[in-house]
Design a protein around this motif. Sequence first.
Motif, PDB file in Angstrom:
ATOM      1  N   GLY A 116      -6.123  -3.593 -14.449  1.00  0.00           N
ATOM      2  CA  GLY A 116      -5.350  -4.130 -13.335  1.00  0.00           C
ATOM      3  C   GLY A 116      -3.943  -3.598 -13.241  1.00  0.00           C
ATOM      4  N   MET A 151      -1.166  -4.528 -10.442  1.00  0.00           N
ATOM      5  CA  MET A 151       0.091  -5.142 -10.861  1.00  0.00           C
ATOM      6  C   MET A 151       1.273  -4.367 -10.279  1.00  0.00           C
ATOM      7  N   ALA A 158      -3.595  -9.835  -9.568  1.00  0.00           N
ATOM      8  CA  ALA A 158      -2.818  -8.657  -9.947  1.00  0.00           C
ATOM      9  C   ALA A 158      -1.558  -8.627  -9.100  1.00  0.00           C
TER      10      ALA A 158
END
Length: 351
Positions: free
Chosen positions: A86, A90, A275
């Motif tokens: 992720g 992010m 995320a």
Amino acid sequence: MTLRMWTGALLIAGCADPALAEGPADVVLRGGTVVGVGRTDLVLRGGKITERGPGAGPGLPAVDVTGQFLVPAFIDSHVHFAYLEGAAGMADGGVVAAVDLAAPLAAIGGPTAPVRVLWSGPMITAPGGYPLNSWGAAGYGLPVTTESEAAAAVDTLKGRGAGVIKLAVTAPPTVSDPAMAAAAAAAHAGGLQVAAHALGDGDSARAAAAGADVLAHTPVETLSDATVEAWRGKAVVSTLAAFGGSPQAVENLRRLRASGVTVLYGTDFGNTRTAGIDAAEIALLVAAGLDGRAILEAGTSAPAAWWGWTDLGALETGKSASLLVLPRDPLLDPGALAAPSQVWLEGARRR
């Protein structure tokens, strides 16, 4: 204009728009309000903030952020990128750095760019203990029994690139108090901080007594006054949404903060699935009594100082050009942090 090009209103000063996320751009963000400073202009060059002030950056391509609010990009102090990929999401959501608090040895240093990661590797635990007895059976724990094994485990982790050590402090089977203390001493001797997975009062007290520096989660069981006091001067990673945001956890965070414990924003990503900056976590921090300024600090300047990312956490000359552009003032509306209109990481525009 293609999807790879900047979107939004641009003020062009003599050159074409740089491509989205293709690398650091040399630009000036014009007319925005840097939270805590006021209305000003920011020059981004080579991934750094090189100038800040009204009228800065004449002749550079300009991005008009008039009426919007600029804050540093966030740091998430509890993720699991080996458990759930992720990092790209992010980054797109405004997270520039993260602390990965449990991953197999082989995952340390894995590809996460542009998100910077401080890795713990596997958490030190007892044979058959947490998380080896549940979700982390595939290498997320490093079992030890004796004090010498605990100290040796720290040496192994540091040698493989770990920048923080994590202890599993749980119901049996669990690492003994002397072994935990030996691990913490070895970590501190090597310049590493120690995070503890401890969700109950007794386990949190044991972790503090062993020398842990950071609670990896806000405990979910009622903490005694003595345990709260034992954590004074240390830190706690919020992760309230990961455990359902129970009233008891929210109250524990309020009490820990009131006693002088530093609050670090963290989501336990991997266990959670959002995320980026998590709106649910922000809302629970508000419920725990943090105002907009305190929440901003918990995600920016506080973790930057705590974990040693000296070029993050502030929008100042010489710092990383990693920032969020927000449509609303996050001091008045902290929820704005979870919905940036633009994201810049290391000088490259992600959104």
